[in-house]
Write an enzyme that holds these catalytic residues in place. Structure first.
Site, mmCIF file in Angstrom:
data_model
loop_
_atom_site.group_PDB
_atom_site.id
_atom_site.type_symbol
_atom_site.label_atom_id
_atom_site.label_comp_id
_atom_site.label_asym_id
_atom_site.label_seq_id
_atom_site.Cartn_x
_atom_site.Cartn_y
_atom_site.Cartn_z
ATOM 1 N N GLY A 1 29.497 66.723 29.396
ATOM 2 C CA GLY A 1 30.933 65.866 29.429
ATOM 3 C C GLY A 1 30.519 65.206 30.641
ATOM 4 N N CYS A 2 32.196 66.542 31.489
ATOM 5 C CA CYS A 2 32.621 65.015 32.838
ATOM 6 C C CYS A 2 31.095 66.010 34.013
ATOM 7 C CB CYS A 2 33.571 66.756 33.083
ATOM 8 S SG CYS A 2 34.686 65.800 31.820
ATOM 9 N N ILE A 3 30.263 66.584 33.865
ATOM 10 C CA ILE A 3 29.578 66.628 34.120
ATOM 11 C C ILE A 3 28.704 65.719 35.020
ATOM 12 C CG2 ILE A 3 27.219 68.202 35.737
ATOM 13 C CD1 ILE A 3 29.567 69.189 36.463
ATOM 14 N N SER B 1 30.362 62.305 35.990
ATOM 15 C CA SER B 1 30.936 61.918 37.403
ATOM 16 C C SER B 1 29.464 62.003 37.519
ATOM 17 C CB SER B 1 31.905 63.394 37.516
ATOM 18 O OG SER B 1 32.482 63.805 37.136
#
Length: 217
Positions: free
Chosen positions: A154-156, A159
Site C-alpha cells: 500500500g503506502c510503500i 510512496s
C-alpha cells in the site's frame, strides 16, 4: 507465487529490458512510512503484532544518523470528525487512526526519533501526496530516497512510485519494509524491484549511506 515463479518472471522481464539496476545518487535521505504504534499492534485493524522489520529499520536509522542523512517519518491520522474520503471508504479501519490518540499515531518508540527529524501527517497512501515532502527533499539537494516502513503493498508502493515520478532514485532495503500479510508483501516487493526501485539487502544500503556521509552535519 513460489520463489521459482518469481525467478521465472524475473528472467522474462530481463529479456524484455525490465528490472535493471537504476543505481543510487550522491545525496540520500531516509523515509520511514507509517511505522506507528497502530501499524505494529493487532489492537488496531490496520496493524499486526509481528513486525520483524522494526529492528532492521532502527539499525538502518542508526547508520543514517552517523552519515548525517536526513530522516523523515510519516504517520497517517485523521482529526475527530475529519472525512477520510475514499481511502477510508475502502479501508474503514483507517478511521481508528485519530490525531487525538497518541497510542495510534506516534512513531514506534524503538525507532528513537530525534526532535530534529521531521514527522509528516498524511491522509492518503503516498508520503508525497498532500504533504511538503517533495519541497523538503529538493531544498536539501536530495537525489535518492531510501524507503522503509509499511505496508509494502500500500503506502510503500505508493510512496515509491511517487518518488520515481518526481525524479528521485529510490532504494528499498528489503528487510526494512513489511506488510500485514506475507503474500502481498512478497509480490509487491518483487514488482517494486522490477519497475521502480533497487531492492537491496539492508547492510548494502547501510554501506551506501555511510559512504555518502554528509560533511555539513
Amino acid at each position: 507465487m513460489s520463489d521459482n515463479g518469481f525467478e521465472a518472471v524475473g528472467e522474462f522481464y530481463a529479456e524484455r529490458g525490465i528490472g535493471a539496476a537504476a543505481g543510487a545518487g550522491e545525496r540520500p535521505a531516509v523515509l520511514v512510512v507509517d511505522v506507528s504504534r497502530a501499524f505494529t499492534s493487532s489492537a488496531y485493524g490496520v496493524g499486526a503484532d509481528d513486525a520483524p522489520a522494526v529492528p532492521h529499520i532502527a539499525e538502518l536509522l542508526g547508520r543514517a544518523r552517523e552519515a548525517g542523512a536526513p530522516i523523515v517519518f510519516t504517520t497517517i491520522a485523521y482529526a475527530p470528525g475529519e472525512d477520510a474520503a475514499s481511502f477510508a471508504a475502502k479501508v474503514p479501519a483507517l478511521r481508528e487512526l485519530r490525531t487525538d490518540d497518541p497510542a495510534a499515531v506516534e512513531v514506534h518508540p524503538d525507532l528513537d526519533r530525534r526532535p530534529a527529524e521531521l514527522v509528516l501527517v498524511k491522509k492518503f497512501p503516498s508520503a508525497f501526496f498532500g504533504t511538503h515532502l517533495t519541497s523538503y527533499l529538493v531544498q536539501r539537494g536530495i537525489d535518492t530516497v531510501v524507503v522503509t516502513g509499511c505496508s509494502t503493498s500500500g503506502c510503500i508502493r505508493a510512496s515509491v512510485i511517487d518518488a520515481v515520478s518526481y525524479g528521485f532514485r529510490v532504494v528499498v532495503p528489503e528487510e526494512c519494509v513489511f506488510d500485514r500479510a506475507e503474500e502481498p508483501h512478497r509480490a509487491n516487493l518483487f514488482d517494486i524491484g522490477s519497475k521502480y526501485a533497487d531492492v537491496l539487502p539492508r547492510q548494502d544500503v547501510e554501506k551506501y549511506l555511510l559512504s555518502h556521509a554528509r560533511g555539513d552535519r
